[in-house]
Design an enzyme around this catalytic site. Sequence first.
Site, PDB file in Angstrom:
ATOM      1  N   ASP A  14       0.791  -1.255   0.098  1.00 59.88           N
ATOM      2  CA  ASP A  14      -0.091   0.059   0.056  1.00 59.88           C
ATOM      3  C   ASP A  14       0.917   1.083  -0.004  1.00 59.88           C
ATOM      4  O   ASP A  14       1.977   1.467   0.409  1.00 59.88           O
ATOM      5  CB  ASP A  14      -0.922  -0.210   1.270  1.00 59.88           C
ATOM      6  CG  ASP A  14      -2.187   1.058   1.089  1.00 59.88           C
ATOM      7  OD1 ASP A  14      -2.510   1.170   0.036  1.00 59.88           O
ATOM      8  OD2 ASP A  14      -2.714   1.151   2.341  1.00 59.88           O
ATOM      9  N   GLY A  15       0.392   2.296  -0.592  1.00 58.87           N
ATOM     10  CA  GLY A  15       1.005   3.690  -0.501  1.00 58.87           C
ATOM     11  C   GLY A  15       1.688   4.063  -1.756  1.00 58.87           C
ATOM     12  O   GLY A  15       2.473   5.020  -1.550  1.00 58.87           O
ATOM     13  N   ASN A  62     -10.647  -1.761  -6.148  1.00 61.97           N
ATOM     14  CA  ASN A  62      -9.593  -0.992  -7.041  1.00 61.97           C
ATOM     15  C   ASN A  62     -10.179  -1.016  -8.535  1.00 61.97           C
ATOM     16  O   ASN A  62     -10.140  -0.098  -9.118  1.00 61.97           O
ATOM     17  CB  ASN A  62      -8.241  -1.404  -6.872  1.00 61.97           C
ATOM     18  CG  ASN A  62      -7.630  -1.143  -5.486  1.00 61.97           C
ATOM     19  OD1 ASN A  62      -6.691  -2.062  -4.981  1.00 61.97           O
ATOM     20  ND2 ASN A  62      -8.027  -0.308  -4.766  1.00 61.97           N
ATOM     21  N   LEU A 202      -6.533  -5.327   6.918  1.00 62.62           N
ATOM     22  CA  LEU A 202      -6.518  -6.027   6.006  1.00 62.62           C
ATOM     23  C   LEU A 202      -7.424  -5.726   4.661  1.00 62.62           C
ATOM     24  O   LEU A 202      -7.071  -6.375   3.907  1.00 62.62           O
ATOM     25  CB  LEU A 202      -6.716  -7.587   6.492  1.00 62.62           C
ATOM     26  CG  LEU A 202      -5.709  -8.045   7.481  1.00 62.62           C
ATOM     27  CD1 LEU A 202      -6.007  -9.314   7.764  1.00 62.62           C
ATOM     28  CD2 LEU A 202      -4.235  -7.963   7.109  1.00 62.62           C
TER      29      LEU A 202
END
Length: 250
Positions: A14-15, A62, A202
């Site tokens: 992530d990120g 997503n 999660l």
Amino acid sequence: MEKNKLKHLAIIPDGNTRWAKSNKLPVFEGYRKGMSRVVEISRHSRKLGIHTLTMWGLSTENWQYRPKAELEFLTKLFMKTIDDYIKDAEQEDVKIIHLGRKDRLPKKLLDKIKKAEDKTRSNQTHILNIALDYGGHDEILRTITKIINDIQSGKLKSENLSNNIDGGGKIKRTIFSNYLDTGDQPYPFPDFIIRTSGEMRLSGFFPWQSVYSELHFEKCFFPDFNSQKLESAIKTFNKRKRRFGGGHKV
């Protein structure tokens, strides 16, 4: 580094977009840097003796809600990375497996994934799970659908579904697990799940498989999660005592 105790490592990378913005770079550069980390982490995990690595590329949400241009870029990036990674897979006996839905991925990407799976099908030393258009709820619903279809076709006998532990006509856990995306793998349940970017959840990742997984939440964005940070996280895992719901420690 001392020999690790884990067989299956799963990562929620992530990120990427936040890393790009924090470095005043285009969003696409965050994904490109993140993908290079995927390759680095994959190679290093094999050096550490980890059999199975699962990387979550895109969730079911997503895939539905990200901008079209972003998804098109990711599709091309995934395809290029798969092409490049095939060399590693052939040299180091890595089996590539796709986890997730197959009905919504672009055909050119799906064809690329299938080709990689076919080329590496007989490899056994390592597994790389690529979770694309994957969601935990979706996996469970697809699993139930497959079980129902097999019962209706006669492939699975209904009398084999009772749970011998607590009765009640429930599906045996082992049978259910075998129908999951990870069902035919030697280590289907991740020992250790790492999520980067400081988010402490999660987000629907492996809801069935993760019940006894050890969790680690890394503060840095994924493009900054290098091999050294991976080793540091694994050291914390190796010090933990796992009980699996009882008094037994491993």
